[in-house]
Design an enzyme around this catalytic site. Structure first.
Site, PDB file in Angstrom:
ATOM      1  N   ASP A  10      90.388 -12.969  20.467  1.00 49.72           N
ATOM      2  CA  ASP A  10      88.953 -12.856  20.716  1.00 49.72           C
ATOM      3  C   ASP A  10      88.418 -11.731  19.849  1.00 49.72           C
ATOM      4  O   ASP A  10      89.193 -10.922  19.327  1.00 49.72           O
ATOM      5  CB  ASP A  10      88.673 -12.552  22.199  1.00 49.72           C
ATOM      6  CG  ASP A  10      87.172 -12.485  22.497  1.00 49.72           C
ATOM      7  OD1 ASP A  10      86.412 -13.287  21.924  1.00 49.72           O
ATOM      8  OD2 ASP A  10      86.746 -11.627  23.294  1.00 49.72           O
ATOM      9  N   SER A  11      87.090 -11.647  19.766  1.00 51.35           N
ATOM     10  CA  SER A  11      86.488 -10.528  19.046  1.00 51.35           C
ATOM     11  C   SER A  11      86.723  -9.220  19.803  1.00 51.35           C
ATOM     12  O   SER A  11      86.660  -8.152  19.218  1.00 51.35           O
ATOM     13  CB  SER A  11      84.986 -10.760  18.903  1.00 51.35           C
ATOM     14  OG  SER A  11      84.398 -10.812  20.184  1.00 51.35           O
ATOM     15  N   CYS A  73      87.536 -17.413  22.501  1.00 51.68           N
ATOM     16  CA  CYS A  73      86.242 -16.941  22.006  1.00 51.68           C
ATOM     17  C   CYS A  73      85.412 -18.173  21.663  1.00 51.68           C
ATOM     18  O   CYS A  73      85.827 -18.987  20.823  1.00 51.68           O
ATOM     19  CB  CYS A  73      86.483 -16.083  20.760  1.00 51.68           C
ATOM     20  SG  CYS A  73      84.972 -15.570  19.935  1.00 51.68           S
ATOM     21  N   GLU A 152      81.427  -4.608  26.042  1.00 56.00           N
ATOM     22  CA  GLU A 152      82.301  -3.802  25.181  1.00 56.00           C
ATOM     23  C   GLU A 152      82.131  -2.309  25.473  1.00 56.00           C
ATOM     24  O   GLU A 152      83.030  -1.527  25.216  1.00 56.00           O
ATOM     25  CB  GLU A 152      82.031  -4.097  23.695  1.00 56.00           C
ATOM     26  CG  GLU A 152      82.575  -5.453  23.231  1.00 56.00           C
ATOM     27  CD  GLU A 152      84.111  -5.548  23.220  1.00 56.00           C
ATOM     28  OE1 GLU A 152      84.776  -4.518  23.044  1.00 56.00           O
ATOM     29  OE2 GLU A 152      84.635  -6.664  23.410  1.00 56.00           O
ATOM     30  N   CYS A 183      80.522 -17.759  26.782  1.00 53.78           N
ATOM     31  CA  CYS A 183      81.067 -16.640  26.010  1.00 53.78           C
ATOM     32  C   CYS A 183      82.089 -15.994  26.925  1.00 53.78           C
ATOM     33  O   CYS A 183      81.799 -15.752  28.101  1.00 53.78           O
ATOM     34  CB  CYS A 183      79.969 -15.649  25.648  1.00 53.78           C
ATOM     35  SG  CYS A 183      80.611 -14.094  24.960  1.00 53.78           S
ATOM     36  N   HIS A 185      83.126 -13.140  27.210  1.00 55.71           N
ATOM     37  CA  HIS A 185      82.779 -11.817  27.752  1.00 55.71           C
ATOM     38  C   HIS A 185      81.980 -11.944  29.065  1.00 55.71           C
ATOM     39  O   HIS A 185      81.989 -11.029  29.887  1.00 55.71           O
ATOM     40  CB  HIS A 185      81.915 -11.036  26.763  1.00 55.71           C
ATOM     41  CG  HIS A 185      82.680 -10.396  25.644  1.00 55.71           C
ATOM     42  ND1 HIS A 185      83.279 -11.116  24.647  1.00 55.71           N
ATOM     43  CD2 HIS A 185      82.928  -9.084  25.376  1.00 55.71           C
ATOM     44  CE1 HIS A 185      83.865 -10.278  23.789  1.00 55.71           C
ATOM     45  NE2 HIS A 185      83.669  -9.041  24.216  1.00 55.71           N
TER      46      HIS A 185
END
Ligand code: DGL
Length: 264
Positions: A10-11, A73, A152, A183, A185
């Site tokens: 994932d990012s 992701c 994040e 997403c 996240h």
């Protein structure tokens, strides 16, 4: 039987929402995770950059002798899943199809909302997948570029997070019965998203749905790890600070983990 690990990418920390569900469902499998936090968020980046960065993570995972790769992701899945799947000779899963089909099953009124990064929403991939399976379903998509930075920076429950989420979701209120968290996240912000939308809206976590599909694929290819396989040793890598990643990851996964820095 195949005791090699499964690679997740994932990012950033979002992919851990897939990993947590995966570890819960398949505790005897071994995980190698890489998060490109130094270059997150991916959502606002041009497709060519997302493609290049995702391939860098895939190549890194291949050096770890993984038996399957999961693009945990949505943004990477929307840009480069087809290409990676075609080039590798191990199974490669994305998070979009599992989320799209779960949303169709969950929706009673055929009114589905999709939240995602700018890239995922611009790609229109959720609407296309949902309507190819269920042409009469109405799909309303909404880019939420301010959500990933909240996650994040570990702002999962702050008043700032609440304000941003309530404001962003306002246009969807009362218009849908099912909402895809498109997403990986976003499940970290799930309680606030649920409050903002109201209890009658069903939230779909595409990561959790993907974990179920991984299990199906392991069975299909007969590559499950042996239950009595030698000591499991999960490995986590980040392109940014291992300390910051470890703090968030341990609290989300509820277990101690080892994190190493990697330069891609
Ligand atoms: N977690 C990712 C996704 O599912 C990417 C978020 C980002 O880096 O913008 O889309």
């Amino acid at each position: 039987m195949d005791n090699r690990p499964i690679g997740f990418l994932d990012s950033g920390v979002g992919g851990l929402t897939v990993v947590r569900e995966f570890m819960r469902q398949l505790p005897h499998e071994r995980v190698i995770f890489v998060g490109d936090q130094a270059r997150a968020p991916y959502g606002p980046r041009p497709a060519e950059q997302i493609r290049k960065y995702t391939w860098e993570m895939v190549r890194f995972l291949l050096t770890k002798d993984v038996k399957m790769i999961v693009l945990a992701c949505n943004t990477a899945t929307s840009v480069v899943w087809e290409e990676i799947k075609a080039e590798l000779d191990i199974p490669v899963l994305g998070v979009i199809l599992p989320g799209a089909s779960a949303a169709i099953k969950a929706s009673r009124l055929g009114k589905i909302g999709v939240l995602g990064t700018q890239m995922t929403i611009n790609s229109d991939i959720y609407r296309q997948k949902i309507q190819s399976l269920s042409p009469d379903t109405e799909v309303t998509s909404l880019a939420c570029p301010r959500f990933v930075p909240l996650v994040e920076s570990n702002e999962l429950d702050s008043s700032l997070a609440k304000k941003i989420i309530y404001e962003t979701l306002q246009p969807l209120k009362g218009t849908i019965d099912t909402l895809v968290l498109g997403c990986t996240h976003y499940p970290l912000l799930r309680p606030i998203i649920q409050n903002a939308m109201g209890p009658e809206v069903k939230l779909i976590d595409s990561g959790a749905e993907t974990a179920r599909d991984i299990s199906v694929l392991l069975n299909y290819f007969e590559i499950n790890a042996a239950r009595d396989a030698a000591e499991k040793h999960h490995q986590f890598y980040t392109t940014a600070s291992p300390e910051a990643f470890q703090k968030m990851a341990e609290s989300w996964l509820g277990q101690r983990i080892e994190v190493e820095h990697v330069k891609l």
